[in-house]
Design an enzyme around this catalytic site. Sequence first.
Site, PDB file in Angstrom:
ATOM      1  N   GLU A   1       0.833  -1.201   0.000  1.00  0.00           N
ATOM      2  CA  GLU A   1       0.000   0.000   0.000  1.00  0.00           C
ATOM      3  C   GLU A   1       0.873   1.258   0.000  1.00  0.00           C
ATOM      4  O   GLU A   1       1.755   1.382   0.845  1.00  0.00           O
ATOM      5  CB  GLU A   1      -0.916  -0.013   1.227  1.00  0.00           C
ATOM      6  CG  GLU A   1      -1.933  -1.139   1.156  1.00  0.00           C
ATOM      7  CD  GLU A   1      -2.338  -1.678   2.526  1.00  0.00           C
ATOM      8  OE1 GLU A   1      -2.114  -0.993   3.530  1.00  0.00           O
ATOM      9  OE2 GLU A   1      -2.874  -2.805   2.567  1.00  0.00           O
TER      10      GLU A   1
ATOM     11  N   GLU B   1      -4.415  -6.778   2.569  1.00  0.00           N
ATOM     12  CA  GLU B   1      -3.201  -7.514   2.934  1.00  0.00           C
ATOM     13  C   GLU B   1      -3.260  -8.985   2.555  1.00  0.00           C
ATOM     14  O   GLU B   1      -2.246  -9.575   2.159  1.00  0.00           O
ATOM     15  CB  GLU B   1      -2.918  -7.357   4.429  1.00  0.00           C
ATOM     16  CG  GLU B   1      -2.400  -5.978   4.838  1.00  0.00           C
ATOM     17  CD  GLU B   1      -3.490  -4.911   4.917  1.00  0.00           C
ATOM     18  OE1 GLU B   1      -4.674  -5.272   4.799  1.00  0.00           O
ATOM     19  OE2 GLU B   1      -3.153  -3.732   5.096  1.00  0.00           O
TER      20      GLU B   1
ATOM     21  N   GLN C   1       2.030  -1.964   5.660  1.00  0.00           N
ATOM     22  CA  GLN C   1       2.271  -0.548   5.977  1.00  0.00           C
ATOM     23  C   GLN C   1       2.689  -0.371   7.441  1.00  0.00           C
ATOM     24  O   GLN C   1       3.578   0.412   7.745  1.00  0.00           O
ATOM     25  CB  GLN C   1       1.012   0.252   5.672  1.00  0.00           C
ATOM     26  CG  GLN C   1       1.273   1.722   5.606  1.00  0.00           C
ATOM     27  CD  GLN C   1       0.197   2.438   4.818  1.00  0.00           C
ATOM     28  OE1 GLN C   1      -0.899   2.662   5.321  1.00  0.00           O
ATOM     29  NE2 GLN C   1       0.483   2.779   3.573  1.00  0.00           N
ATOM     30  N   PHE C   2       2.045  -1.087   8.305  1.00  0.00           N
ATOM     31  CA  PHE C   2       2.504  -1.286   9.681  1.00  0.00           C
ATOM     32  C   PHE C   2       2.384  -2.788   9.905  1.00  0.00           C
ATOM     33  O   PHE C   2       1.449  -3.410   9.401  1.00  0.00           O
ATOM     34  CB  PHE C   2       1.626  -0.532  10.687  1.00  0.00           C
ATOM     35  CG  PHE C   2       1.886   0.944  10.714  1.00  0.00           C
ATOM     36  CD1 PHE C   2       2.719   1.505  11.668  1.00  0.00           C
ATOM     37  CD2 PHE C   2       1.311   1.771   9.768  1.00  0.00           C
ATOM     38  CE1 PHE C   2       2.976   2.870  11.689  1.00  0.00           C
ATOM     39  CE2 PHE C   2       1.559   3.140   9.772  1.00  0.00           C
ATOM     40  CZ  PHE C   2       2.390   3.689  10.739  1.00  0.00           C
TER      41      PHE C   2
ATOM     42  N   ASP D   1       1.367  -4.410  12.230  1.00  0.00           N
ATOM     43  CA  ASP D   1       0.082  -4.767  12.839  1.00  0.00           C
ATOM     44  C   ASP D   1      -0.921  -5.248  11.787  1.00  0.00           C
ATOM     45  O   ASP D   1      -1.776  -6.078  12.071  1.00  0.00           O
ATOM     46  CB  ASP D   1      -0.504  -3.553  13.561  1.00  0.00           C
ATOM     47  CG  ASP D   1       0.517  -2.865  14.451  1.00  0.00           C
ATOM     48  OD1 ASP D   1       0.329  -2.877  15.665  1.00  0.00           O
ATOM     49  OD2 ASP D   1       1.529  -2.332  13.929  1.00  0.00           O
ATOM     50  N   PHE D   2      -0.814  -4.689  10.570  1.00  0.00           N
ATOM     51  CA  PHE D   2      -1.791  -5.019   9.534  1.00  0.00           C
ATOM     52  C   PHE D   2      -1.445  -6.312   8.809  1.00  0.00           C
ATOM     53  O   PHE D   2      -2.004  -6.627   7.761  1.00  0.00           O
ATOM     54  CB  PHE D   2      -1.961  -3.841   8.567  1.00  0.00           C
ATOM     55  CG  PHE D   2      -2.352  -2.584   9.285  1.00  0.00           C
ATOM     56  CD1 PHE D   2      -3.355  -2.617  10.242  1.00  0.00           C
ATOM     57  CD2 PHE D   2      -1.700  -1.396   9.057  1.00  0.00           C
ATOM     58  CE1 PHE D   2      -3.700  -1.483  10.950  1.00  0.00           C
ATOM     59  CE2 PHE D   2      -2.043  -0.248   9.760  1.00  0.00           C
ATOM     60  CZ  PHE D   2      -3.048  -0.287  10.708  1.00  0.00           C
ATOM     61  N   ILE D   3      -0.537  -7.062   9.396  1.00  0.00           N
ATOM     62  CA  ILE D   3      -0.281  -8.410   8.908  1.00  0.00           C
ATOM     63  C   ILE D   3      -1.450  -9.317   9.321  1.00  0.00           C
ATOM     64  O   ILE D   3      -1.657 -10.383   8.749  1.00  0.00           O
ATOM     65  CB  ILE D   3       1.063  -8.941   9.479  1.00  0.00           C
ATOM     66  CG1 ILE D   3       1.637 -10.055   8.606  1.00  0.00           C
ATOM     67  CG2 ILE D   3       0.914  -9.389  10.935  1.00  0.00           C
ATOM     68  CD1 ILE D   3       3.078 -10.425   8.951  1.00  0.00           C
TER      69      ILE D   3
ATOM     70  N   PRO E   1      -4.749  -9.238   8.858  1.00  0.00           N
ATOM     71  CA  PRO E   1      -5.674  -9.716   7.819  1.00  0.00           C
ATOM     72  C   PRO E   1      -5.030 -10.735   6.875  1.00  0.00           C
ATOM     73  O   PRO E   1      -5.741 -11.442   6.171  1.00  0.00           O
ATOM     74  CB  PRO E   1      -6.033  -8.440   7.035  1.00  0.00           C
ATOM     75  CG  PRO E   1      -5.689  -7.302   7.927  1.00  0.00           C
ATOM     76  CD  PRO E   1      -4.591  -7.770   8.813  1.00  0.00           C
TER      77      PRO E   1
ATOM     78  N   HIS F   1      -0.519   0.384  15.937  1.00  0.00           N
ATOM     79  CA  HIS F   1       0.634   0.798  15.130  1.00  0.00           C
ATOM     80  C   HIS F   1       1.915   0.626  15.933  1.00  0.00           C
ATOM     81  O   HIS F   1       2.884   1.349  15.716  1.00  0.00           O
ATOM     82  CB  HIS F   1       0.501   2.255  14.689  1.00  0.00           C
ATOM     83  CG  HIS F   1      -0.648   2.525  13.760  1.00  0.00           C
ATOM     84  ND1 HIS F   1      -1.936   2.640  14.182  1.00  0.00           N
ATOM     85  CD2 HIS F   1      -0.693   2.708  12.409  1.00  0.00           C
ATOM     86  CE1 HIS F   1      -2.727   2.885  13.151  1.00  0.00           C
ATOM     87  NE2 HIS F   1      -1.998   2.926  12.058  1.00  0.00           N
TER      88      HIS F   1
HETATM   89  C1  LIG Z   1      -5.956  -3.333   7.221  1.00  0.00           C
HETATM   90  C2  LIG Z   1      -5.247  -2.020   7.160  1.00  0.00           C
HETATM   91  N1  LIG Z   1      -4.229  -1.844   6.283  1.00  0.00           N
HETATM   92  C3  LIG Z   1      -3.571  -0.672   6.233  1.00  0.00           C
HETATM   93  C4  LIG Z   1      -3.906   0.362   7.049  1.00  0.00           C
HETATM   94  C5  LIG Z   1      -3.118   1.674   6.995  1.00  0.00           C
HETATM   95  N2  LIG Z   1      -3.988   2.773   6.548  1.00  0.00           N
HETATM   96  C6  LIG Z   1      -4.573   3.602   7.432  1.00  0.00           C
HETATM   97  S1  LIG Z   1      -5.591   4.695   6.706  1.00  0.00           S
HETATM   98  C7  LIG Z   1      -5.217   4.125   5.163  1.00  0.00           C
HETATM   99  C8  LIG Z   1      -5.887   4.736   3.964  1.00  0.00           C
HETATM  100  C9  LIG Z   1      -7.388   4.729   4.135  1.00  0.00           C
HETATM  101  O1  LIG Z   1      -8.011   5.204   3.013  1.00  0.00           O
HETATM  102  P1  LIG Z   1      -9.603   5.310   2.934  1.00  0.00           P
HETATM  103  O2  LIG Z   1     -10.218   4.092   3.503  1.00  0.00           O
HETATM  104  O3  LIG Z   1      -9.944   5.659   1.551  1.00  0.00           O
HETATM  105  O4  LIG Z   1      -9.975   6.482   3.949  1.00  0.00           O
HETATM  106  P2  LIG Z   1      -9.514   7.997   3.942  1.00  0.00           P
HETATM  107  O5  LIG Z   1      -8.209   8.037   4.663  1.00  0.00           O
HETATM  108  O6  LIG Z   1      -9.421   8.434   2.543  1.00  0.00           O
HETATM  109  O7  LIG Z   1     -10.569   8.710   4.701  1.00  0.00           O
HETATM  110  C10 LIG Z   1      -4.316   3.063   5.239  1.00  0.00           C
HETATM  111  C11 LIG Z   1      -3.773   2.333   4.082  1.00  0.00           C
HETATM  112  C12 LIG Z   1      -4.955   0.136   7.956  1.00  0.00           C
HETATM  113  N3  LIG Z   1      -5.355   1.083   8.815  1.00  0.00           N
HETATM  114  N4  LIG Z   1      -5.605  -1.046   7.996  1.00  0.00           N
END
Ligand SMILES: Cc1ncc(C[n+]2csc(CCOP(=O)(O)OP(=O)(O)O)c2C)c(N)n1
Lengths: 350, 339
Positions: free
Chosen positions: B42, B73, B95-96, B98-100, B102, B140
């Site tokens: 990501e 993920e 990305q972190f 922690d998100f392993i 899923p 995180h």
């Molecule tokens: C399962 C998971 N993977 C990665 C992340 C890291 N992360 C946090 S916010 C984000 C982007 C979110 O985008 P969107 O859902 O479109 O919401 P927006 O920030 O645009 O409001 C990511 C990749 C996460 N929180 N959860």
Amino acid sequence: MLALYRHMVLTRALEDRLESLFKQGHLVGGLYRCLGQEATAVGSSYALEDGDWLAPSIRDVGALYVRGLPPIAMLRQYAAREASPCGGKDNTTHFTIPELGLLGPISPLGTQLCVLNGMALTFKQRGEPRVCMTYQGEGASRTGASHEGFVMAAALDLPIVILLEHNRWSFGTRSDRAAAVEDWSHTAEAYGLPVRSVDGNDVLEVYEAAREAVDRARTGGGPGVIVAETYRMLGHAQHDPQKYVAPEELEEWRTRDPIRRFERVLVDEGWLSESGCEEIRTSVDAELAEAVDQVLAEPHPEPQTARTRVFADPEEDPEVPWTRVSPIGYADLNLTESRGSQAGLHGGGR
Amino acid sequence: MSEDPPATITYDGLRETTYLEAIRDAMREEMLRDDTVFILGEDVGAYGGAFKITEGFLAEFGPERVIDTPISEAAIVGAAIGAAHMGMRPIAEMQFIDFIAPAFDMIVNFAAKSRYRTGIGAGIVIRGPCGGGSRSGPFHSQNVESFFANVPGLKMVAPATASDAKGLLTAAIRDPDPVLYFEHKFLYRRVKEMLPVGEEIVVPLGAARTHRPGTDLTIVTYGAMVWKSAEAADLVSLEDGREIEVIDLRSIRPLDIDTIVESVRRTGRLLIVHEAPKFGGFAGEITAQVCEQAFEWLDAPIRRVTAIDTPVPYAPTLEDYYLPQTEDIVAAARWLLAY
Ligand SMILES: Cc1ncc(C[n+]2csc(CCOP(=O)(O)OP(=O)(O)O)c2C)c(N)n1
């Protein structure tokens, strides 16, 4: 009308305060804002009633105020104060407050939909005319958890309304890179759910669509999806200067600012005068100034409270069936009788 | 993390390299050397990664090798496994770390069991920022190694230094089996080392390193706790005149038990330090193995200094209490030395 306006103004004013506090180093960790998306959260949550439940994302702070959260709670939360809704254990909008019908999300995206489904299921099982509402960025809707949540909501025909916030960006990636659809309402159609796309920066249009979906869900019509077309006017968080966004695009969306637009409606239709708008802004500011002073004077949580609340406390809850073993799974180190400690050392005790 | 990027210092073919740059260099050099190596995750492309580790990669290697994925993920890891089956060497970024979560199913049921079941390995690297200290709350900041400790078929590494960050990642990319690479975000810009420019470093998986030699007590640790343990050892040396040996595991699976046992047999005392919570943590496994192999050499009980058994809290007062601190290590070391 005026309440809608006040909640949007409050959302923005509080974030302005948070931004200065962040720059002055008074906040802990990152700051996530919803500039430009105030109408989506406020308009939609306004369609809910007492007894309904709502799960925000981190950007739907306005919805929390509509549900009755005092703004000081967000300040405490970001400043990690003892009196914050999470007691300093978690940040942003991550709190659950049953009295306000608020389910705190967790960071892993897409998950709150699944949990909210369970709440909606309970309402349905009990025959209660209650509704759940949740928010998802278009990025979050790509996760497996979200997908399973949509499928379950549709399959069990649950009383739930899902707001898909199409704000064009997921972190630093354009949303059209995260899907092969341009019209995000196709997502809902794929699950066989009724969907309505709205201008997410028009608070009244959002409200009307939410009202329709909430009423339908409440009367047994099952889940509904609203795609709110909007724009994330700032970076993902305060640390992201958003260099990847074309200035013209930002400029264009700035002309669609939801608060300015609603002010024009209020003034044109005679709900409020320009000075009436100004009065609301000033009173919100005064309220917040006081709250900021109060929060900054408040303490951080006591370090030892880090240990509390992992499980229900048998002392407080006689229903807890076990009381003899340590819930952490091993005895806290008692070194007093050991040879090392007889040498006069406390040994750290961890 | 909002520190300014450090000014780059170059000297005699060496460049001051941060832990973060070392990770970037390893990936970049492997991508230059081997065109089957590619990155998916990501925001890794256009944005250059949440921590800017892959900054410039999209321009250098193009969108076929630096792939921005949806937030998914499980699909990221699944795709990495499939590509590995086709002879590619994918690096999947969480990305972190922690998100392993899923992707758990893909990792423990698909990747880890692939070679055993079918004879076809899944040579993938899954890497991501782990660890606390940056006030980022429960999602995180985690250290997830123990989630995977009971799953045969996975290798896991957790570097503490810049050269190991580079050398272990290079080895992980070349490894024919799945490697989970835990990079500690607190070290990204705080740890630096003079490293040879453009020169390959390979640190074999499964080999521990003596970070600081000593004779009176062995501390076994890894990741960010290497630095706190070394600090504690220096303090005890200065104030008590006792010398603590600090062993940096680098790889936590395979575990270099021989190096641990050899040291414990010399010092007779063992303290294990890790940032993950205590229950079910690696310290328990190491304790058991040392009891099996070196019980007669022990002059004191084995002690563990770890995080407390709670989620990682957000408020600074709570997080500092949660994390093992240098003074906790000093206190436990002194207790053991006095035993
Ligand atoms: C399962 C998971 N993977 C990665 C992340 C890291 N992360 C946090 S916010 C984000 C982007 C979110 O985008 P969107 O859902 O479109 O919401 P927006 O920030 O645009 O409001 C990511 C990749 C996460 N929180 N959860």
